[in-house]
Design an enzyme around this catalytic site. Sequence first.
Site, PDB file in Angstrom:
ATOM      1  N   THR A  30       0.916  -1.154  -0.121  1.00 42.94           N
ATOM      2  CA  THR A  30      -0.044  -0.141  -0.029  1.00 42.94           C
ATOM      3  C   THR A  30       0.900   1.343  -0.086  1.00 42.94           C
ATOM      4  O   THR A  30       2.019   1.349   0.772  1.00 42.94           O
ATOM      5  CB  THR A  30      -0.871   0.001   1.222  1.00 42.94           C
ATOM      6  OG1 THR A  30      -1.830  -1.019   1.102  1.00 42.94           O
ATOM      7  CG2 THR A  30      -1.750   1.198   1.221  1.00 42.94           C
ATOM      8  N   GLN A 104      -5.108  -6.454  -5.974  1.00 38.16           N
ATOM      9  CA  GLN A 104      -5.600  -7.090  -4.745  1.00 38.16           C
ATOM     10  C   GLN A 104      -6.752  -6.495  -4.282  1.00 38.16           C
ATOM     11  O   GLN A 104      -6.770  -5.258  -4.142  1.00 38.16           O
ATOM     12  CB  GLN A 104      -4.538  -7.035  -3.748  1.00 38.16           C
ATOM     13  CG  GLN A 104      -4.854  -7.880  -2.482  1.00 38.16           C
ATOM     14  CD  GLN A 104      -3.723  -7.718  -1.399  1.00 38.16           C
ATOM     15  OE1 GLN A 104      -3.586  -6.760  -0.880  1.00 38.16           O
ATOM     16  NE2 GLN A 104      -3.240  -8.677  -1.100  1.00 38.16           N
ATOM     17  N   HIS A 171      -7.792 -10.582  -0.945  1.00 37.47           N
ATOM     18  CA  HIS A 171      -6.976 -10.482   0.409  1.00 37.47           C
ATOM     19  C   HIS A 171      -7.762 -10.998   1.511  1.00 37.47           C
ATOM     20  O   HIS A 171      -8.549 -10.437   2.176  1.00 37.47           O
ATOM     21  CB  HIS A 171      -6.928  -8.977   0.446  1.00 37.47           C
ATOM     22  CG  HIS A 171      -5.899  -8.733   1.617  1.00 37.47           C
ATOM     23  ND1 HIS A 171      -5.200  -9.565   2.275  1.00 37.47           N
ATOM     24  CD2 HIS A 171      -5.233  -7.408   2.053  1.00 37.47           C
ATOM     25  CE1 HIS A 171      -4.028  -8.802   2.977  1.00 37.47           C
ATOM     26  NE2 HIS A 171      -4.279  -7.671   2.782  1.00 37.47           N
ATOM     27  N   ASN A 174      -4.057 -10.691   6.847  1.00 36.93           N
ATOM     28  CA  ASN A 174      -3.645  -9.535   7.502  1.00 36.93           C
ATOM     29  C   ASN A 174      -4.702  -8.857   8.337  1.00 36.93           C
ATOM     30  O   ASN A 174      -4.868  -7.573   8.333  1.00 36.93           O
ATOM     31  CB  ASN A 174      -2.922  -8.545   6.373  1.00 36.93           C
ATOM     32  CG  ASN A 174      -1.700  -9.016   5.836  1.00 36.93           C
ATOM     33  OD1 ASN A 174      -1.670 -10.333   6.038  1.00 36.93           O
ATOM     34  ND2 ASN A 174      -1.196  -8.253   5.037  1.00 36.93           N
ATOM     35  N   TYR A 176      -7.817  -8.437   8.045  1.00 39.16           N
ATOM     36  CA  TYR A 176      -8.840  -7.875   7.389  1.00 39.16           C
ATOM     37  C   TYR A 176     -10.376  -8.534   7.053  1.00 39.16           C
ATOM     38  O   TYR A 176     -10.473  -9.501   7.722  1.00 39.16           O
ATOM     39  CB  TYR A 176      -8.361  -7.043   5.933  1.00 39.16           C
ATOM     40  CG  TYR A 176      -7.515  -6.329   6.111  1.00 39.16           C
ATOM     41  CD1 TYR A 176      -7.531  -4.899   6.875  1.00 39.16           C
ATOM     42  CD2 TYR A 176      -6.304  -6.275   5.394  1.00 39.16           C
ATOM     43  CE1 TYR A 176      -6.609  -4.025   7.170  1.00 39.16           C
ATOM     44  CE2 TYR A 176      -5.106  -5.647   5.662  1.00 39.16           C
ATOM     45  CZ  TYR A 176      -5.221  -4.423   6.505  1.00 39.16           C
ATOM     46  OH  TYR A 176      -4.310  -3.454   6.733  1.00 39.16           O
TER      47      TYR A 176
HETATM   48  C1  FMN Z   1       4.346  -0.465   3.613  1.00 39.74           C
HETATM   49  C2  FMN Z   1       3.452  -1.791   3.236  1.00 39.74           C
HETATM   50  C3  FMN Z   1       2.435  -1.860   2.728  1.00 39.74           C
HETATM   51  C4  FMN Z   1       1.776  -3.173   2.475  1.00 39.74           C
HETATM   52  N1  FMN Z   1       0.554  -3.247   1.927  1.00 39.74           N
HETATM   53  C5  FMN Z   1      -0.022  -4.313   1.807  1.00 39.74           C
HETATM   54  C6  FMN Z   1      -1.286  -4.493   1.275  1.00 39.74           C
HETATM   55  O1  FMN Z   1      -1.974  -3.494   0.467  1.00 39.74           O
HETATM   56  N2  FMN Z   1      -1.957  -5.804   1.008  1.00 39.74           N
HETATM   57  C7  FMN Z   1      -1.197  -6.868   1.588  1.00 39.74           C
HETATM   58  O2  FMN Z   1      -1.854  -8.169   1.406  1.00 39.74           O
HETATM   59  N3  FMN Z   1       0.032  -7.041   2.247  1.00 39.74           N
HETATM   60  C8  FMN Z   1       0.506  -5.640   2.339  1.00 39.74           C
HETATM   61  N4  FMN Z   1       1.621  -5.626   3.098  1.00 39.74           N
HETATM   62  C9  FMN Z   1       2.487  -6.791   3.338  1.00 39.74           C
HETATM   63  C10 FMN Z   1       3.546  -7.451   2.159  1.00 39.74           C
HETATM   64  O3  FMN Z   1       2.748  -7.564   1.138  1.00 39.74           O
HETATM   65  C11 FMN Z   1       4.334  -8.402   2.712  1.00 39.74           C
HETATM   66  O4  FMN Z   1       3.718  -9.556   3.168  1.00 39.74           O
HETATM   67  C12 FMN Z   1       5.289  -7.937   3.914  1.00 39.74           C
HETATM   68  O5  FMN Z   1       5.714  -6.815   3.665  1.00 39.74           O
HETATM   69  C13 FMN Z   1       6.073  -9.091   4.445  1.00 39.74           C
HETATM   70  O6  FMN Z   1       7.016  -9.215   3.030  1.00 39.74           O
HETATM   71  P1  FMN Z   1       8.524  -8.395   3.088  1.00 39.74           P
HETATM   72  O7  FMN Z   1       9.336  -8.901   4.402  1.00 39.74           O
HETATM   73  O8  FMN Z   1       9.034  -9.097   1.795  1.00 39.74           O
HETATM   74  O9  FMN Z   1       8.498  -7.055   3.197  1.00 39.74           O
HETATM   75  C14 FMN Z   1       2.410  -4.384   3.095  1.00 39.74           C
HETATM   76  C15 FMN Z   1       3.597  -4.368   3.586  1.00 39.74           C
HETATM   77  C16 FMN Z   1       4.449  -2.835   3.655  1.00 39.74           C
HETATM   78  C17 FMN Z   1       5.783  -2.726   4.102  1.00 39.74           C
END
Ligand code: FMN
Length: 411
Positions: A30, A104, A171, A174, A176
């Site tokens: 996001t 998504q 989705h 997380n 939601y």
């Molecule tokens: C700034 C930010 C925004 C995120 N927005 C979403 C989102 O919109 N939808 C979602 O399913 N996960 C979202 N996530 C989770 C990521 O998709 C991912 O699962 C999480 O960051 C762990 O992966 P990483 O360690 O590679 O960052 C977000 C994570 C971050 C850091």
Amino acid sequence: MQINYDFLDNYTFKNKNMTLRNRVVMAPTTLRASLEDGSVTDNELKYYQMRAQGPAMIITETAYVNESGRGWEGGISAANDDKIPGLRRLASTIQSGGAKAILQIFAAGRQTTTAILRGDQPVSASNKPYPREESETPRALTHAEIVQTIDDFAQATKRAILAGFDGVEIHGANLYLIQQFFSPDSNQRHDIWGGTVEKRSRFGLAVVAKVAQIIEKYAEKPFLLGYRQSPEEPMDPGITLSESIDFAKKIVTLPVDYLHLSLKDGFQTPFANKVDQKRVIDYYRAALPVDYPLMVAGLLKQPKQVEEIMDAGVTLAALGRELIVEPNWVQKVAGHDLNAIRYAISPSDFELLGIPKPLEEWLLTRFRNGLPITTDLGFDPKQPWRYYKEVVTQMPKPIDPTKLMTLKKRS
Ligand SMILES: Cc1cc2nc3c(=O)[nH]c(=O)nc-3n(C[C@H](O)[C@H](O)[C@H](O)COP(=O)(O)O)c2cc1C
């Protein structure tokens, strides 16, 4: 020594006759940079455009499917037909870099506020707030509203099809709305939507079934359907790994093309059972049909970690924060330029990396862990508030819901 990583090989979704150029996916992130009505902005397009040349597939930031589904300011909307032109620009920006574009879709449920909903109370499976002091008490959705919400997911999917996306990802993770229906913490209903695990599963499965129907009816080119799941949650009682795996087994019997696990660490062991040393991905791999496409996100940063997770039977690796920091990750791996991959972000590079201000603010606060930030430009890790204050004081102030309610009454 030059290593030829297997994750650079292509992958074909056989049922859909769609080939990905490699096994690397940009995880949904996001940006909080849409207009107030959820329309796509040029800042967002620039961010995606900078990252579309490497990964095989980009899953967009999550888009709300109805107005009560808004989770934060600056979220992207798929709730109305007037959003289709903006969504079309988003899909074609991603595709112009050669990546498949997946939208998504979600509804925030109780993970939002009256201020964000412009005076309306958040909704959920039941009227139980998230166990955190500042959380608001949601209103339980009625049966008719639940049926409407399922259709809202389907209509958002239709918009994604019309906008030219290559797929949608539901989705279900997380914390939601979909997860709120699945969780015994947030779902305390006693009708057909709650009670037993079968009834708690019904909402998520109904969303999948309806979305699949819409795809069948309207998609004129191969169009993927993915499902994102969090296998466990911190609440007690909360969803358990075994319930989540049973749910996943049902999902894969539906026309769902891949399952996406949202993990803190891709190699984690179950967090509810500290003595269990078997990794979550191993539980899933054993439970799902051989070769069923499994995508995993969680702290995947280095090529060797991505290779290792593939060796464990994961089909697609989703990189979140690493692709924020390093838009050219895939190109550098493919070009054997591993030393040039950046793993930390400098405050002076936020602009260079196309990171919109609201995302920058999140990275410096909520997502500070797991994202190394270098210390130049006077950023002092011992006094992080100095930099934080500078950025955060420039952010727009949240809207006061009481004022909005007065405005609503007047109109
Ligand atoms: C700034 C930010 C925004 C995120 N927005 C979403 C989102 O919109 N939808 C979602 O399913 N996960 C979202 N996530 C989770 C990521 O998709 C991912 O699962 C999480 O960051 C762990 O992966 P990483 O360690 O590679 O960052 C977000 C994570 C971050 C850091």
